[in-house]
Motif scaffolding. Structure first.
Motif, mmCIF file in Angstrom:
data_model
loop_
_atom_site.group_PDB
_atom_site.id
_atom_site.type_symbol
_atom_site.label_atom_id
_atom_site.label_comp_id
_atom_site.label_asym_id
_atom_site.label_seq_id
_atom_site.Cartn_x
_atom_site.Cartn_y
_atom_site.Cartn_z
ATOM 1 N N VAL A 66 0.850 -1.204 0.000
ATOM 2 C CA VAL A 66 0.000 0.000 0.000
ATOM 3 C C VAL A 66 0.884 1.252 0.000
ATOM 4 C CG1 VAL A 66 -1.626 1.369 1.398
ATOM 5 C CG2 VAL A 66 -2.018 -1.089 1.055
ATOM 6 N N PHE A 67 1.933 1.211 0.801
ATOM 7 C CA PHE A 67 2.880 2.329 0.845
ATOM 8 C C PHE A 67 3.480 2.580 -0.555
ATOM 9 C CE2 PHE A 67 7.473 3.281 1.313
ATOM 10 C CZ PHE A 67 7.389 4.560 1.823
ATOM 11 N N LEU A 68 3.903 1.486 -1.222
ATOM 12 C CA LEU A 68 4.484 1.638 -2.564
ATOM 13 C C LEU A 68 3.460 2.167 -3.559
ATOM 14 C CD1 LEU A 68 6.696 -1.602 -2.807
ATOM 15 C CD2 LEU A 68 7.514 0.769 -2.851
ATOM 16 N N LEU A 69 2.230 1.657 -3.471
ATOM 17 C CA LEU A 69 1.187 2.121 -4.402
ATOM 18 C C LEU A 69 0.931 3.618 -4.215
ATOM 19 C CD1 LEU A 69 -1.477 -0.761 -4.394
ATOM 20 C CD2 LEU A 69 0.190 -0.196 -6.171
ATOM 21 N N LYS A 70 0.907 4.056 -2.973
ATOM 22 C CA LYS A 70 0.655 5.485 -2.717
ATOM 23 C C LYS A 70 1.774 6.340 -3.315
ATOM 24 C CE LYS A 70 -2.209 5.302 1.429
ATOM 25 N NZ LYS A 70 -2.177 5.330 2.900
ATOM 26 N N ILE A 71 3.012 5.881 -3.169
ATOM 27 C CA ILE A 71 4.135 6.640 -3.750
ATOM 28 C C ILE A 71 4.024 6.664 -5.270
ATOM 29 C CG2 ILE A 71 6.647 6.561 -4.165
ATOM 30 C CD1 ILE A 71 7.057 6.358 -1.319
ATOM 31 N N MET A 72 3.689 5.493 -5.838
ATOM 32 C CA MET A 72 3.595 5.439 -7.304
ATOM 33 C C MET A 72 2.439 6.284 -7.821
ATOM 34 S SD MET A 72 4.767 1.626 -8.385
ATOM 35 C CE MET A 72 4.059 0.674 -7.078
ATOM 36 N N LEU A 73 1.345 6.292 -7.080
ATOM 37 C CA LEU A 73 0.199 7.114 -7.516
ATOM 38 C C LEU A 73 0.572 8.596 -7.503
ATOM 39 C CD1 LEU A 73 -2.830 5.332 -5.795
ATOM 40 C CD2 LEU A 73 -2.410 5.572 -8.261
ATOM 41 N N ARG A 74 1.497 8.948 -6.662
ATOM 42 C CA ARG A 74 1.895 10.348 -6.583
ATOM 43 C C ARG A 74 3.006 10.695 -7.572
ATOM 44 N NH1 ARG A 74 3.513 12.866 -0.939
ATOM 45 N NH2 ARG A 74 3.984 14.870 -1.845
ATOM 46 N N HIS A 75 3.982 9.799 -7.697
ATOM 47 C CA HIS A 75 5.178 10.175 -8.455
ATOM 48 C C HIS A 75 5.444 9.337 -9.713
ATOM 49 C CE1 HIS A 75 6.617 12.807 -5.220
ATOM 50 N NE2 HIS A 75 6.198 11.878 -4.392
ATOM 51 N N TYR A 76 4.938 8.122 -9.751
ATOM 52 C CA TYR A 76 5.330 7.230 -10.848
ATOM 53 C C TYR A 76 4.101 6.573 -11.482
ATOM 54 C CZ TYR A 76 9.837 7.827 -8.498
ATOM 55 O OH TYR A 76 10.963 8.358 -7.913
ATOM 56 N N ARG A 77 3.173 7.392 -11.913
ATOM 57 C CA ARG A 77 1.895 6.884 -12.407
ATOM 58 C C ARG A 77 2.056 6.068 -13.692
ATOM 59 N NH1 ARG A 77 -2.443 9.335 -9.802
ATOM 60 N NH2 ARG A 77 -3.861 9.080 -11.553
ATOM 61 N N ASP A 78 2.910 6.550 -14.589
ATOM 62 C CA ASP A 78 3.059 5.844 -15.871
ATOM 63 C C ASP A 78 3.606 4.432 -15.667
ATOM 64 O OD1 ASP A 78 2.167 8.095 -17.017
ATOM 65 O OD2 ASP A 78 4.120 8.782 -17.784
ATOM 66 N N GLN A 79 4.629 4.339 -14.806
ATOM 67 C CA GLN A 79 5.231 3.014 -14.552
ATOM 68 C C GLN A 79 4.201 2.066 -13.946
ATOM 69 O OE1 GLN A 79 6.675 5.960 -13.940
ATOM 70 N NE2 GLN A 79 8.871 5.780 -13.512
ATOM 71 N N LEU A 80 3.398 2.587 -13.040
ATOM 72 C CA LEU A 80 2.381 1.759 -12.365
ATOM 73 C C LEU A 80 1.342 1.255 -13.370
ATOM 74 C CD1 LEU A 80 1.056 0.683 -9.758
ATOM 75 C CD2 LEU A 80 -0.056 2.903 -9.482
ATOM 76 N N ALA A 81 0.845 2.192 -14.184
ATOM 77 C CA ALA A 81 -0.184 1.820 -15.166
ATOM 78 C C ALA A 81 0.364 0.813 -16.165
ATOM 79 C CB ALA A 81 -0.680 3.080 -15.878
#
Ligand code: G4P
Length: 298
Positions: free
Chosen positions: A207-222
């Protein structure tokens, strides 16, 4: 991998390292580029005393390059010598003796003024477990030295390794304990693999990683999890629902299902954490220079 640290261990390790300082000219402190503050132990300053220090941000291949450059400027501006390294490939490693030599100029000058010739720069590598101390020592030694294991302090049987013409390095690192000053620091250490798997809750770390990615690394997550749309977090209680839905979607897309087709949250969480650690999400930094880091010791 990681030992358990008790007050007795800590006191002994600190004593050993302070004792060792008598033989040392330069302290090389190793930190993880992804968490340059959370992977440090402020005790280094106390152990090093007046001795020059070099902060090496290791694993630069695993971090976000832009953030790493920001961190480099951040430490530099605060008067701390900083150097970037990838110990796995050796990038940045060969210039370490040169950087260290610059830091010992004062000491050499003083000795020469008294008519002595300075010996090679004697360095010790310090850091918390898993930051890459052994990998860097092996890299600098040009061979594989025995892995000592994560025992507190500096273990006794040790040798000086000649590195280039100007540096000698202790072949056993000083091992410090991770500092858990806040839950956030604990999560960063867990995400990067610096603390024992049995001590961490994968779901919390994911959850912590997802929150960081949603804030800073959206393209990589998607891209990694084939997500068409991503939620925007607002800091409200609804964020929790949004994260649960995101977990569901990732679990479904990665096939982390239990019988009956329900999402297996444990497996989904492990997948996210392992993907992060194995760079499948790209090099992602988990903390940035900001107000929260602007005070305190270097
Ligand atoms: P330590 O002595 O500080 O405890 O750390 P160690 O050198 O054992 O390194 C911990 C892990 O970090 C190792 O991976 C090592 O290969 C990896 N590592 C060290 N430096 C770097 C780096 O600059 N970049 C990357 N990508 N990885 C690095 P491991 O999977 O635990 O072991 P192994 O399979 O590589 O032997």
């Amino acid at each position: 991998m990681t030992i358990q640290w008790y007050p007795g261990h800590m006191a002994k390790a600190k004593r050993q390292m302070i004792e060792k300082m008598k033989q040392i000219d330069v302290v090389i402190e190793l930190a993880d580029s992804r968490i340059p503050v959370s992977s440090r132990n402020p005790l280094v300053q106390e152990i090093a005393g007046e001795k020059p220090r070099l902060l090496i941000l290791n694993k630069i291949d695993m971090a976000d390059r832009r953030a790493t450059y920001q961190w480099q400027s951040y430490f530099h501006e605060r008067g701390l010598a900083v150097h970037l390294v990838n110990s796995r490939t050796g990038q940045g490693a060969s210039s370490i003796p040169e950087v260290v030599h610059r830091l010992t100029r004062e000491r050499r000058k003083k000795l020469e003024e008294k008519g002595f010739r300075a010996h090679a720069d004697r360095a010790l590598i310090l850091g918390i477990p898993n930051v890459g101390k052994s990998t860097l020592i092996n890299r600098l030694a040009g061979k594989k030295i025995a892995k000592i294991g994560d025992r507190p302090g500096v273990t006794t049987a040790q040798q000086w390794i000649k590195v280039g013409k100007t540096m000698e390095l202790l072949d056993t690192p000083g091992i410090l304990w991770p500092k858990f000053d806040s839950p956030e620091i604990g999560l960063r250490l867990a995400a990067t693999g610096a603390i024992k798997e049995t001590l961490m809750d994968y779901q919390e770390v994911a959850v912590f990683l997802l929150k960081i990615m949603l804030r800073h690394y959206r393209d990589q997550l998607a891209a990694r999890y084939d997500l068409d749309t991503l939620p925007e977090l607002s800091g409200d209680p609804e964020d929790h629902e949004k994260i649960v839905r995101l977990f569901d979607e990732i679990g479904k897309n990665r096939g982390c299902l239990m019988s009956g087709g329900r999402i297996d949250y444990d497996r989904t969480a492990e997948t996210i954490v392992r993907d992060y650690r194995s760079l499948k999400l790209g090099g992602l930094t988990l903390e940035w220079p900001s107000i929260e880091h602007s005070s305190g010791s270097m």
